[in-house]
Design a protein around this motif. Structure first.
Motif, short mmCIF file in Angstrom:
data_model
loop_
_atom_site.label_atom_id
_atom_site.label_comp_id
_atom_site.label_asym_id
_atom_site.label_seq_id
_atom_site.Cartn_x
_atom_site.Cartn_y
_atom_site.Cartn_z
N GLY A 37 -33.78 12.33 81.32
CA GLY A 37 -33.78 13.78 81.43
C GLY A 37 -32.72 14.27 82.40
O GLY A 37 -31.99 15.23 82.11
N TYR A 38 -32.62 13.61 83.56
CA TYR A 38 -31.60 14.00 84.53
C TYR A 38 -30.20 13.74 83.97
O TYR A 38 -29.30 14.59 84.09
CB TYR A 38 -31.77 13.24 85.85
CG TYR A 38 -30.61 13.47 86.78
CD1 TYR A 38 -30.45 14.70 87.42
CD2 TYR A 38 -29.65 12.49 86.97
CE1 TYR A 38 -29.37 14.94 88.25
CE2 TYR A 38 -28.55 12.71 87.79
CZ TYR A 38 -28.41 13.94 88.43
OH TYR A 38 -27.33 14.17 89.23
N ALA A 39 -30.02 12.58 83.33
CA ALA A 39 -28.71 12.24 82.78
C ALA A 39 -28.28 13.25 81.72
O ALA A 39 -27.10 13.63 81.65
CB ALA A 39 -28.73 10.83 82.20
N ALA A 40 -29.22 13.69 80.89
CA ALA A 40 -28.91 14.68 79.86
C ALA A 40 -28.43 15.98 80.48
O ALA A 40 -27.44 16.59 80.03
CB ALA A 40 -30.12 14.91 78.97
N LEU A 41 -29.11 16.44 81.53
CA LEU A 41 -28.72 17.67 82.20
C LEU A 41 -27.36 17.51 82.90
O LEU A 41 -26.51 18.40 82.84
CB LEU A 41 -29.78 18.07 83.23
CG LEU A 41 -31.12 18.57 82.68
CD1 LEU A 41 -32.11 18.75 83.83
CD2 LEU A 41 -30.93 19.89 81.93
N ASP A 51 -20.45 2.63 91.34
CA ASP A 51 -19.13 2.52 90.73
C ASP A 51 -19.22 2.32 89.22
O ASP A 51 -18.42 2.86 88.45
CB ASP A 51 -18.34 1.37 91.34
CG ASP A 51 -17.86 1.67 92.76
OD1 ASP A 51 -17.87 2.86 93.14
OD2 ASP A 51 -17.50 0.72 93.48
N LEU A 52 -20.21 1.54 88.79
CA LEU A 52 -20.39 1.29 87.37
C LEU A 52 -20.74 2.59 86.64
O LEU A 52 -20.17 2.90 85.58
CB LEU A 52 -21.48 0.24 87.16
CG LEU A 52 -21.80 -0.17 85.72
CD1 LEU A 52 -20.54 -0.59 84.98
CD2 LEU A 52 -22.82 -1.31 85.73
N TYR A 53 -21.65 3.35 87.21
CA TYR A 53 -22.00 4.65 86.61
C TYR A 53 -20.79 5.59 86.60
O TYR A 53 -20.55 6.31 85.63
CB TYR A 53 -23.14 5.30 87.39
CG TYR A 53 -24.52 4.96 86.87
CD1 TYR A 53 -24.95 5.39 85.62
CD2 TYR A 53 -25.42 4.24 87.65
CE1 TYR A 53 -26.22 5.10 85.15
CE2 TYR A 53 -26.70 3.94 87.19
CZ TYR A 53 -27.09 4.37 85.95
OH TYR A 53 -28.37 4.09 85.48
N ILE A 54 -20.02 5.61 87.70
CA ILE A 54 -18.85 6.49 87.77
C ILE A 54 -17.87 6.18 86.64
O ILE A 54 -17.34 7.10 85.99
CB ILE A 54 -18.15 6.35 89.14
CG1 ILE A 54 -19.00 6.98 90.24
CG2 ILE A 54 -16.76 7.00 89.12
CD1 ILE A 54 -18.45 6.74 91.64
N ARG A 55 -17.62 4.89 86.39
CA ARG A 55 -16.68 4.51 85.34
C ARG A 55 -17.15 5.00 83.97
O ARG A 55 -16.37 5.52 83.18
CB ARG A 55 -16.49 2.99 85.33
CG ARG A 55 -15.77 2.46 86.55
CD ARG A 55 -15.19 1.08 86.31
NE ARG A 55 -16.20 0.09 85.99
CZ ARG A 55 -16.85 -0.63 86.91
NH1 ARG A 55 -16.60 -0.44 88.21
NH2 ARG A 55 -17.75 -1.53 86.55
N VAL A 56 -18.45 4.82 83.70
CA VAL A 56 -18.98 5.23 82.41
C VAL A 56 -18.97 6.75 82.27
O VAL A 56 -18.59 7.29 81.22
CB VAL A 56 -20.40 4.67 82.22
CG1 VAL A 56 -21.06 5.28 80.98
CG2 VAL A 56 -20.36 3.15 82.09
N LEU A 57 -19.37 7.45 83.32
CA LEU A 57 -19.37 8.91 83.28
C LEU A 57 -17.94 9.45 83.12
O LEU A 57 -17.70 10.39 82.33
CB LEU A 57 -20.00 9.46 84.56
CG LEU A 57 -21.50 9.23 84.73
CD1 LEU A 57 -21.92 9.52 86.18
CD2 LEU A 57 -22.30 10.09 83.76
N LEU A 112 -28.30 8.92 90.18
CA LEU A 112 -28.93 8.02 89.21
C LEU A 112 -29.39 6.72 89.89
O LEU A 112 -30.50 6.24 89.64
CB LEU A 112 -27.98 7.72 88.06
CG LEU A 112 -27.81 8.84 87.04
CD1 LEU A 112 -26.63 8.56 86.11
CD2 LEU A 112 -29.09 9.02 86.21
N VAL A 113 -28.54 6.15 90.73
CA VAL A 113 -28.93 4.92 91.42
C VAL A 113 -30.06 5.18 92.40
O VAL A 113 -31.00 4.38 92.52
CB VAL A 113 -27.71 4.29 92.15
CG1 VAL A 113 -28.14 3.05 92.93
CG2 VAL A 113 -26.63 3.91 91.14
#
Length: 201
Positions: free
Chosen positions: A188-192, A132-138, A160-161
């Motif tokens: 690297g994954y986050a950049a893509l 959920d934290l990643y979803i909010r930031v994304l 990511l998690v």
């Protein structure tokens, strides 16, 4: 009867002893007698404070929530934009190294989730809060025009998690993945996934 402060101190002492024994011998090789010997007390003292060694998982889980959810949320919230928040999340989601005590304990307890409904529920909560934290930031980054998400935010967040968990195991086990390499792979994954080529270690 021991006073509350004395009880808290003794409980903390036994907790430290249990953690030390589990880290040295592994969870399934640890017995109440081992913890008692480590702490220099009778076995009855251990069972008075911990009915079973599995009770220790609740305390380890609470520490994990504090570190990987609460503190990450606070740190991310202090950053100026979504990119910096995502960088913060990635950097704080991995073990500090093979001697990271809390992460070592979490991986010791991992097999229990398949057999213990309570442990499985706690792990789902820990996983869900991080996703959920990643979803909010994304989502915030996409709304601000900073990210161009290549996949749904929920999918990227879950990946990511999951990568943090998988890479973290290899960092702890010292197989083929160092923390530095794991961090590089995550960035690297986050950049893509976000279309943001500036996301680097």
């Amino acid at each position: 009867m021991a006073r509350p402060k004395q009880q808290d101190a003794r409980r903390e002492e036994l907790l430290r002893a249990a953690r030390a024994v589990i880290l040295r011998r592994g969870l399934h090789a640890t017995r109440v007698r081992d913890v008692a010997d480590q702490a220099g007390v009778a076995t009855g003292t251990v069972t008075y404070y911990f009915r079973e060694l599995d009770d220790l998982f609740d305390l380890v889980f609470a520490e994990a929530v504090e570190r990987f959810c609460t503190l990450r949320e606070q740190d991310a919230a202090s950053r100026p934009d979504a990119r910096e928040q995502l960088v913060s999340l990635i950097r704080t989601g991995l073990p500090t190294g093979p001697d990271d005590e809390l992460c070592c304990l979490l991986y010791e307890f991992s097999p229990q989730a398949r057999r213990q409904p309570t442990d499985a529920r706690l792990r789902r909560e820990l996983y869900g809060r991080q996703v959920d934290l990643y979803i909010r930031v994304l989502g915030a980054g996409a709304q601000a025009g900073r990210f161009t998400l290549r996949r749904p935010a929920a999918e990227i967040a879950a990946n990511l998690v999951a990568l943090e968990d998988a890479y973290g195991y290899h960092v702890i086990a010292q197989t083929f993945m160092t923390r530095e390499t794991a961090e590089q792979h995550l960035f690297g994954y986050a950049a893509l996934a976000t279309g943001d080529s500036t996301l680097t270690v």
